[in-house]
Design a protein around this motif. Structure first.
Motif, PDB file in Angstrom:
ATOM      1  N   ASP A 180      -3.594   0.330 -13.647  1.00  0.00           N
ATOM      2  CA  ASP A 180      -4.560   1.342 -13.214  1.00  0.00           C
ATOM      3  C   ASP A 180      -5.569   0.778 -12.223  1.00  0.00           C
ATOM      4  O   ASP A 180      -6.103   1.502 -11.391  1.00  0.00           O
ATOM      5  N   ILE A 181      -5.856  -0.529 -12.339  1.00  0.00           N
ATOM      6  CA  ILE A 181      -6.782  -1.188 -11.411  1.00  0.00           C
ATOM      7  C   ILE A 181      -6.059  -2.382 -10.800  1.00  0.00           C
ATOM      8  O   ILE A 181      -5.451  -3.165 -11.533  1.00  0.00           O
ATOM      9  N   PHE A 182      -6.108  -2.496  -9.486  1.00  0.00           N
ATOM     10  CA  PHE A 182      -5.559  -3.697  -8.851  1.00  0.00           C
ATOM     11  C   PHE A 182      -6.433  -4.133  -7.698  1.00  0.00           C
ATOM     12  O   PHE A 182      -7.189  -3.346  -7.131  1.00  0.00           O
ATOM     13  N   LEU A 183      -6.315  -5.430  -7.379  1.00  0.00           N
ATOM     14  CA  LEU A 183      -7.067  -6.032  -6.283  1.00  0.00           C
ATOM     15  C   LEU A 183      -6.100  -6.735  -5.347  1.00  0.00           C
ATOM     16  O   LEU A 183      -5.270  -7.537  -5.787  1.00  0.00           O
ATOM     17  N   LEU A 184      -6.227  -6.441  -4.069  1.00  0.00           N
ATOM     18  CA  LEU A 184      -5.477  -7.135  -3.030  1.00  0.00           C
ATOM     19  C   LEU A 184      -6.454  -8.002  -2.252  1.00  0.00           C
ATOM     20  O   LEU A 184      -7.370  -7.488  -1.604  1.00  0.00           O
ATOM     21  N   PRO A 185      -6.304  -9.338  -2.337  1.00  0.00           N
ATOM     22  CA  PRO A 185      -7.198 -10.219  -1.574  1.00  0.00           C
ATOM     23  C   PRO A 185      -6.906 -10.116  -0.072  1.00  0.00           C
ATOM     24  O   PRO A 185      -5.793  -9.775   0.336  1.00  0.00           O
ATOM     25  N   PRO A 186      -7.898 -10.413   0.764  1.00  0.00           N
ATOM     26  CA  PRO A 186      -7.696 -10.324   2.217  1.00  0.00           C
ATOM     27  C   PRO A 186      -6.650 -11.325   2.710  1.00  0.00           C
ATOM     28  O   PRO A 186      -6.543 -12.435   2.203  1.00  0.00           O
ATOM     29  N   GLY A 187      -5.874 -10.869   3.694  1.00  0.00           N
ATOM     30  CA  GLY A 187      -4.908 -11.738   4.342  1.00  0.00           C
ATOM     31  C   GLY A 187      -3.555 -11.839   3.660  1.00  0.00           C
ATOM     32  O   GLY A 187      -2.638 -12.434   4.208  1.00  0.00           O
ATOM     33  N   PHE A 188      -3.391 -11.259   2.476  1.00  0.00           N
ATOM     34  CA  PHE A 188      -2.115 -11.310   1.767  1.00  0.00           C
ATOM     35  C   PHE A 188      -1.305 -10.069   2.098  1.00  0.00           C
ATOM     36  O   PHE A 188      -1.832  -8.955   2.067  1.00  0.00           O
ATOM     37  N   ARG A 189      -0.023 -10.291   2.405  1.00  0.00           N
ATOM     38  CA  ARG A 189       0.872  -9.152   2.637  1.00  0.00           C
ATOM     39  C   ARG A 189       1.476  -8.741   1.306  1.00  0.00           C
ATOM     40  O   ARG A 189       2.133  -9.541   0.649  1.00  0.00           O
ATOM     41  N   MET A 190       1.221  -7.495   0.908  1.00  0.00           N
ATOM     42  CA  MET A 190       1.724  -6.976  -0.351  1.00  0.00           C
ATOM     43  C   MET A 190       2.725  -5.862  -0.067  1.00  0.00           C
ATOM     44  O   MET A 190       2.420  -4.917   0.667  1.00  0.00           O
ATOM     45  N   HIS A 191       3.912  -5.995  -0.639  1.00  0.00           N
ATOM     46  CA  HIS A 191       4.924  -4.950  -0.551  1.00  0.00           C
ATOM     47  C   HIS A 191       4.807  -4.129  -1.825  1.00  0.00           C
ATOM     48  O   HIS A 191       5.064  -4.624  -2.925  1.00  0.00           O
TER      49      HIS A 191
END
Length: 136
Positions: A42-53
């Motif tokens: 329900d909650i997620f964090l994407l750090p800067p500069g990371f490519r997430m598919h």
């Protein structure tokens, strides 16, 4: 419709799904094998500069998304600037009652701003940074 896309952010990207999230998975393109996907909570964090598919099943959802400047959050996270596999995985499914509460309050204020909304939103953003640092 089902969705599959690669995203990259220049800032921290924090997402709280306000409705049930259709089954969603993600992988970090430059870190994980092509077949390795982890569930998104329900909650997620994407750090800067990371490519997430990211991939999700068909369905609808409503989310609140926050973008936090890298330097703003890094001053609180400190040593967690090193995003190893354990931290990346933990960021895809953040289970923190405190963070959920702050994000829900932020969503409420954004939907129905009250007196001094800008001051409250800034304060809630600071609280988000502290709660994220505690989580990681």
């Amino acid at each position: 419709q089902p969705l599959s896309r690669v995203i990259t952010q220049n800032s921290y990207f924090l997402d709280l799904c306000l409705t049930p999230r259709p089954r969603a998975r993600a992988r970090f393109v430059d870190r994980w094998a092509p077949g390795r996907f982890e569930n998104i909570g329900d909650i997620f964090l994407l750090p800067p500069g990371f490519r997430m598919h990211g991939c999700c099943d068909q369905g609808t959802q409503a989310s609140i998304n926050c973008q936090l400047a890298e330097d703003f959050l890094d001053r609180w996270i400190g040593e967690c600037q090193r995003w190893d596999e354990a931290r990346l995985t933990a960021g895809l499914n953040i289970r923190s009652v405190s963070l959920r509460s702050v994000l829900a309050r932020l969503a409420q204020e954004l939907q129905s701003p009250g007196f001094a909304a800008d001051v409250l939103i800034e304060s809630l953003s600071m609280q988000l940074a502290v709660e994220l640092a505690r989580y990681f």
